[in-house]
Design a protein around this motif. Structure first.
Motif, PDB file in Angstrom:
ATOM      1  N   GLY A  44       0.787  -1.219   0.000  1.00  0.00           N
ATOM      2  CA  GLY A  44       0.000   0.000   0.000  1.00  0.00           C
ATOM      3  C   GLY A  44       0.822   1.273   0.000  1.00  0.00           C
ATOM      4  O   GLY A  44       0.268   2.376  -0.005  1.00  0.00           O
ATOM      5  N   ASN A  45       2.130   1.138  -0.009  1.00  0.00           N
ATOM      6  CA  ASN A  45       3.021   2.297   0.026  1.00  0.00           C
ATOM      7  C   ASN A  45       3.471   2.617  -1.399  1.00  0.00           C
ATOM      8  O   ASN A  45       4.374   1.971  -1.938  1.00  0.00           O
ATOM      9  N   VAL A  58      10.861   0.658   9.327  1.00  0.00           N
ATOM     10  CA  VAL A  58      10.447  -0.204  10.439  1.00  0.00           C
ATOM     11  C   VAL A  58       9.394   0.512  11.284  1.00  0.00           C
ATOM     12  O   VAL A  58       8.343  -0.049  11.602  1.00  0.00           O
ATOM     13  N   VAL A  59       9.680   1.750  11.626  1.00  0.00           N
ATOM     14  CA  VAL A  59       8.750   2.526  12.446  1.00  0.00           C
ATOM     15  C   VAL A  59       7.413   2.677  11.731  1.00  0.00           C
ATOM     16  O   VAL A  59       6.350   2.456  12.323  1.00  0.00           O
ATOM     17  N   ALA A  60       7.441   3.036  10.464  1.00  0.00           N
ATOM     18  CA  ALA A  60       6.199   3.236   9.707  1.00  0.00           C
ATOM     19  C   ALA A  60       5.401   1.942   9.587  1.00  0.00           C
ATOM     20  O   ALA A  60       4.174   1.935   9.778  1.00  0.00           O
ATOM     21  N   ALA A  61       6.071   0.836   9.278  1.00  0.00           N
ATOM     22  CA  ALA A  61       5.383  -0.443   9.129  1.00  0.00           C
ATOM     23  C   ALA A  61       4.778  -0.889  10.459  1.00  0.00           C
ATOM     24  O   ALA A  61       3.622  -1.330  10.510  1.00  0.00           O
ATOM     25  N   TYR A 104       8.252  -2.323  17.753  1.00  0.00           N
ATOM     26  CA  TYR A 104       9.359  -2.272  16.796  1.00  0.00           C
ATOM     27  C   TYR A 104      10.245  -3.515  16.836  1.00  0.00           C
ATOM     28  O   TYR A 104      10.753  -3.948  15.803  1.00  0.00           O
ATOM     29  N   GLU A 105      10.404  -4.097  17.997  1.00  0.00           N
ATOM     30  CA  GLU A 105      11.267  -5.280  18.097  1.00  0.00           C
ATOM     31  C   GLU A 105      10.643  -6.534  17.501  1.00  0.00           C
ATOM     32  O   GLU A 105      11.305  -7.569  17.358  1.00  0.00           O
ATOM     33  N   MET A 106       9.375  -6.443  17.120  1.00  0.00           N
ATOM     34  CA  MET A 106       8.704  -7.607  16.538  1.00  0.00           C
ATOM     35  C   MET A 106       9.245  -7.947  15.144  1.00  0.00           C
ATOM     36  O   MET A 106       9.287  -9.115  14.763  1.00  0.00           O
TER      37      MET A 106
END
Length: 94
Positions: free
Chosen positions: A21-22, A64-67, A75-77
């Motif tokens: 979607g990006n 990472v932050v955006a997703a 975030y660590e996921m």
């Protein structure tokens, strides 16, 4: 943190959905990997492809932050999910 492979695949699918979607980042992913839209659809069922999606997103902290923000994930996921998928064993060079 460790995840079951099934949970890692679900997280990777969430990230793939965000990436698809990006409109700005999807062409970068396609250009760097050579995958087409049909390859992306087919790859959604392939744990190795899902691992490559996470590898791509993990290259940039902002991605990472955006997703994660989009999917409601910590975030660590993402790195934990990557470790649970094929080729995700951490390499120790020492």
């Amino acid at each position: 943190m460790s995840l079951a492979r099934e949970n890692a695949e679900v997280i990777a699918l969430q990230v793939l959905g965000w990436l698809a979607g990006n409109d700005e980042l999807l062409p970068v992913f396609q250009g760097s990997t050579g995958v087409s839209e049909s390859d992306i659809r087919a790859g959604a069922a392939d744990p190795a492809f899902l691992a490559s999606v996470l590898d791509f997103v993990l290259m940039d902290d902002a991605w990472v932050v955006a997703a994660c923000d989009s999917a409601g994930l910590r975030y660590e996921m993402l790195p934990a999910a990557r470790r649970a998928l094929p080729g995700g064993d951490e390499v120790h060079w020492t």
